[in-house]
Design a protein around this motif. Structure first.
Motif: not given
Length: 582
Positions: A238-240, A248, A284, A287-288, A444, A447-449
């Motif tokens: 799930c990498r941004y 994703n 990831e 967090y999503r 960073s 990243t999703w966050r």
């Protein structure tokens, strides 16, 4: 009750050659019946991890996965209905008894079924490897029995794929890369449970949504295998910067489902096999997933899962075996976990990790930002591996509604509640500003966050926050503590283990005593004798005394567990069903 029939029989029993897969047929003939008019009961069943094993042999050694006898006398040979606290899977006698028991005692009392996967035996025997056809056959047989027990009575069933429901060697991302036969087989096996509107998503990735109470309550069955980090050789995490990653794509789909149900003022249960955890999911993906749960807190009633997985190597350099820890517990998805200034800790055992996490909940609770939490419930399993068989009955709020499911969508009370929700929805949106000092760093930034910027929808009056229509009220856990005692002449029994309800809610109060249609949270005939009388003032079956299962109630229990040693001990006992902490 004596089991009336075996649902599974081995075709041409002598299995001299293991090259040929086990053939399993359903002993229950399909019955075509008109769909009955469903009464709304305000209860549902959660069942998970059945794991029927066609090679299970009563009297066999537990060291052989209960497949073969030991030449030396075994101190704990496999029982007729199963081997408690072992690494053995379920004999067909246990599987049959459980589903027949639910058919006889519970199908007249529930509205729908959450069924969170793993319907094939574990691949844990060197001498009897588990072929692909056997996985299909076992899943097909269990699915047919679930159809017979529940669907023919008009009770919706929401399945989820478990890690043992696919052939692990073939699990790659995306699922459509799998051999065509597996896609077609899975579609055929599960077709009775998947609504036509979700057939495309299930074909693509093994996930779907369904309206279990039309126009009111939905279930979203996610495929957690995309998020489970032990699939790192197959899934990309799930990498941004990777929008085409199947994880994703799955979460994009989940977001659209939640948007759609929220726009119709519906409530949603999220279900799956592996529960969300920062230690078990790709970071990831986790967090999503947390952000989606918190963003749609006013729509999501809760999360229901079936198993916590650990992994060990069975054959060096050849295959990984997913070890089941079917541990009864609850946990929280928290805003702090997507705040990059907070580091999540993990203790040596799940119990210690939970208590540590609970001790970090800010107090007093009256000042707690409930917007920052979502609840995860994990059920224990039917398979007595590594504990003992159990299932769970949830109760939820249906106050104010008419008595039949077919009338719900046009019910005046539901229409009034939806109108109120529409008015409140526009007033309870907020864009969260997290502490993100690390987002200035180049590595960073993507990243999703560092990229969560959509409004969150939370409402103190929503069913997940305050006891109202569709709110979960409590559950009763049933188990089989005397599994080893049962045989051909001594029929098994499921017993009440514990309930979350206050003792006072088991019987009508003075105002409701004269009504003829009082809805008991759990039917009295299915409770122990001591709970059937209204004069009980204390019971070991009701240790938690939760007024409901909203987010504030779960946070209250969590903080009490950190302070009350006796209650904490009971919680630990329930987690492991009287067994040893793993």
């Amino acid at each position: 009750m004596r089991t009336q029939s075996l649902i599974f029989t081995l075709g041409l029993c002598c299995i001299a050659s293991l090259a040929s897969p086990t053939q399993i047929v359903l002993g229950t003939s399909p019955v075509v019946e008109p769909q009955p008019v469903r009464k709304l009961h305000g209860r549902f069943l959660h069942i998970t991890d059945i794991h029927p094993d066609p090679f299970y042999e009563p009297g066999a050694s537990q060291a052989s996965a209960c497949h073969r006898p030991n030449l030396k006398k075994d101190k704990r040979p496999a029982g007729y209905y199963g081997a408690p606290y072992s690494s053995c899977d379920s004999p067909f006698s246990l599987t049959n008894f459980t589903l027949d028991f639910l058919d006889e005692h519970w199908t007249s009392e529930i509205d729908f079924v959450i069924w969170t996967g793993d319907n094939a035996r574990h691949d844990n025997d060197h001498d009897i490897p588990r072929p692909l056809d056997e996985i299909f056959d076992l899943n097909r047989a269990v699915a047919k029995k679930m159809e017979h027990v529940f669907l023919r009575k008009g009770i919706p069933v929401v399945p989820s794929l478990g890690n043992n429901d696919i052939w692990r060697v073939l699990f790659v991302c995306p699922l459509q890369i799998l051999v065509t036969s597996e896609i077609l087989q899975n579609n055929r096996i599960w077709s009775a449970f998947i609504p036509p509107t979700s057939s495309a998503s299930f074909h693509q990735g093994g996930y779907f949504s369904t309206e279990i109470i039309p126009d009111a309550v939905a279930a979203i069955s996610i495929n957690t295998l995309y998020f489970y980090k032990k699939n790192h050789g197959n899934c990309r995490g799930c990498r941004y910067a990777d929008p085409k990653d199947p994880g994703n794509i799955h979460l994009d789909w989940l977001e659209e489902q939640l948007k759609g149900f929220r726009s119709r003022q519906m409530q949603v249960w999220i279900t799956g096999h592996v529960p969300p955890s920062e230690t078990k999911y790709f970071p990831e993906c986790y967090y999503r997933f947390v952000e989606l749960n918190l963003r749609f807190q006013d729509t999501i009633l809760g999360n229901l899962y079936g198993v916590r997985l650990d992994v060990h190597s069975m054959w060096p350099k050849l295959i990984l075996v997913f070890q089941h820890l079917n541990v009864d517990h609850f946990s929280f998805l928290k805003a702090d976990e997507i705040d990059m200034s907070i580091k999540t800790s993990s203790s040596s055992t799940l119990f210690r990790t939970l208590i540590t996490d609970f001790s970090e909940i800010p107090e007093p609770l009256e000042d707690t930002q409930y917007d920052n939490y979502a609840v995860v419930n994990v059920n224990s399993a039917i398979v007595p591996n590594p504990y003992i068989p159990s299932f769970r009955i949830f109760t939820y709020n249906t106050t104010g509604l008419s008595g039949f499911v077919k009338d719900i969508s046009s019910d005046p009370y539901l229409e009034t509640m939806k109108a109120t929700q529409r008015k409140r929805a526009s007033n309870y949106e907020q864009v969260r500003a997290f502490k993100k000092p690390k987002c200035e760093r180049k590595k960073s930034r993507n990243t999703w966050r560092c990229n969560f910027d959509k409004p969150w929808h939370s409402d103190s009056e929503s069913p997940s926050r305050r006891n109202s229509l569709w709110s979960p009220l409590g559950f009763a856990q049933f188990y089989m503590p005397r599994l080893a005692e049962f045989d051909q002449t001594h029929d098994p029994e499921f017993e009440l283990e514990y309930m979350t309800f206050p003792l006072s809610t088991l019987h009508p109060d003075e105002e409701a005593q004269n009504t003829t249609d009082h809805q008991y949270v759990i039917p009295l005939r299915l409770l122990p004798e001591e709970l059937r009388q209204p004069d009980a003032v204390e019971s070991e079956y009701t240790p938690y005394e939760l007024k409901d299962l909203t987010i504030p109630s779960w946070l209250d229990l969590a903080t009490r567990l950190t302070k009350n040693k006796k209650l904490r001990s009971r919680f630990k006992e329930f987690m492991y069903l009287g067994g040893v902490e793993e």
